[in-house]
Scaffold this active site. Structure first.
Site: not given
Length: 377
Positions: A93-97, A147, A195, A222, A272, A341
């Protein structure tokens, strides 16, 4: 190069079975990617991920890896694969979130976003270009664009302004990606992100913008950020009506087993979520018959296997009573068993969905399974 071959589509809906090919191996879709935020899936050894859980690809996070251990350490190691001794594909992931959910004092601009680390308060700057550069250093097989992720209850004006910013960033990030090269001899793909919050017209506009970039795959972001579940499903449908059928579709950060089955039914290929490990560490087990809170007293004298229908060795090796004892005693082995599990269950779920799509009976199986996995045992 990354390629996607669509092998089968369910006769009653839009569920798809395919194969993504990367330089580090094939990924059979639909697929769930265990989350390895900082270069590790919490509490799970690499050989367990490959040999027992059967993970075909895992996910890392640019924001977290940029802060710790940092670009210098990863580059000197020869990339994240070498650093963590992982031979299969990685998506980052880009890290934007994370910038928008974890970082303090973020300031958005057309240039990028300035933020302070949630670890030590240090000031940093992410741009569409330097996020690509960091993911080149990480060496992920699939990297994500920078984003902005608006909240689930964002009003139209905010969502529209946010989308304009994201789309400008996407165009810059894509241009920079095409001008740069991998550092470790393996092809890297770049996925842009749709988005638009919960507004169909914004989602369609975003999907058209993403499609026009002609990337090797596309993502839907989003969602599962506070909006009603029915709205999430509607936005998936709206988006997938526009996104090309010959490219993999990645729904970011979603979700429960029922969410995943419903999204597969709407044409999503990749998933994910931290839920299998995060909920597992709190004693929640996902099974094909429903959800178990292993800390409940009802399991104190239940000496049956953790999950008789489970696919992991831990499901047969340990009993419910023993696993409950570990949680009550706060032993680290308890969360580890539960995480293994849950991840194995999620991988079983998407593998079985794939088999049902190919066999032509996904719809009937999915309807029953959605009910089963949501009930409390």
């Amino acid at each position: 190069m990354l390629s996607f071959n669509l092998l089968s589509t369910d006769v009653r809906g839009k569920a798809r079975a395919g194969v993504i090919r990367t330089d580090r191996g094939e990924i059979e879709t639909p697929i769930f990617m265990p989350v390895g935020t900082v270069g590790t899936v919490k509490g799970v050894l690499g050989p367990v991920l490959t040999d027992d859980i059967k993970a075909q690809i895992i996910l890392g996070n640019t924001y977290h890896l940029f802060l710790r251990p940092g670009n210098d350490v990863i580059q000197k190691a020869g990339g994240l694969h070498q650093f963590m001794n992982w031979k299969r594909p990685i998506l980052t992931d880009s890290g934007g979130f994370q910038v928008f959910s974890l970082a303090d004092n973020r300031k958005l601009s057309e240039e990028g976003v300035t933020f302070r680390s949630h670890i030590d308060g240090g000031k940093h700057f992410f741009s569409p270009e330097n996020v690509v550069d960091t993911q080149r250093i990480i060496g992920s097989d699939i990297m994500m664009a920078l984003d902005e992720c608006p909240p689930g209850d964002a009003d139209y004006q905010y969502a529209h302004k946010s989308l304009q910013l994201t789309q400008n960033w996407l165009k810059r990030g894509h241009a920079h990606f095409k001008k740069t090269n991998p550092l470790y001899g393996k092809h890297q793909a770049w996925f842009p992100i749709v988005q638009g919050a919960g507004y169909p017209d914004l989602r369609r506009s975003a999907a058209r913008c993403v499609t026009d970039l002609g990337a090797e795959g596309n993502a839907i972001g989003g969602l599962s950020v506070g909006e009603p579940t029915d709205l999430m499903y509607e936005m998936i449908e709206v988006t997938n009506e526009v996104l090309p059928e010959d490219k993999p579709r990645y729904l970011m950060g979603v979700g429960t087993p029922a969410n995943i089955l419903e999204a597969i039914d709407r044409g999503v290929d990749m998933f994910d979520c931290v839920m299998p490990t995060r909920n597992g560490r709190n004693g929640m087990l996902f099974t094909s018959e429903g959800i178990i809170n292993i800390k409940n007293k009802k399991w104190e004298h239940d000496y049956s296997p953790v999950d008789p229908n489970g696919t992991s060795w831990v499901d047969r090796y340990y009993s419910k009573a023993y696993l409950r004892h570990l949680f009550v005693s706060r032993e680290l082995l308890g969360p580890q068993i539960a995480s293994i599990h849950n991840l194995a269950f999620y991988l079983w779920l998407v593998k079985t969905a794939r088999e049902k799509i190919i066999a032509g009976n996904f719809a009937s199986w999915k309807s029953k399974m959605v009910q089963n996995v949501a009930q409390r045992i």
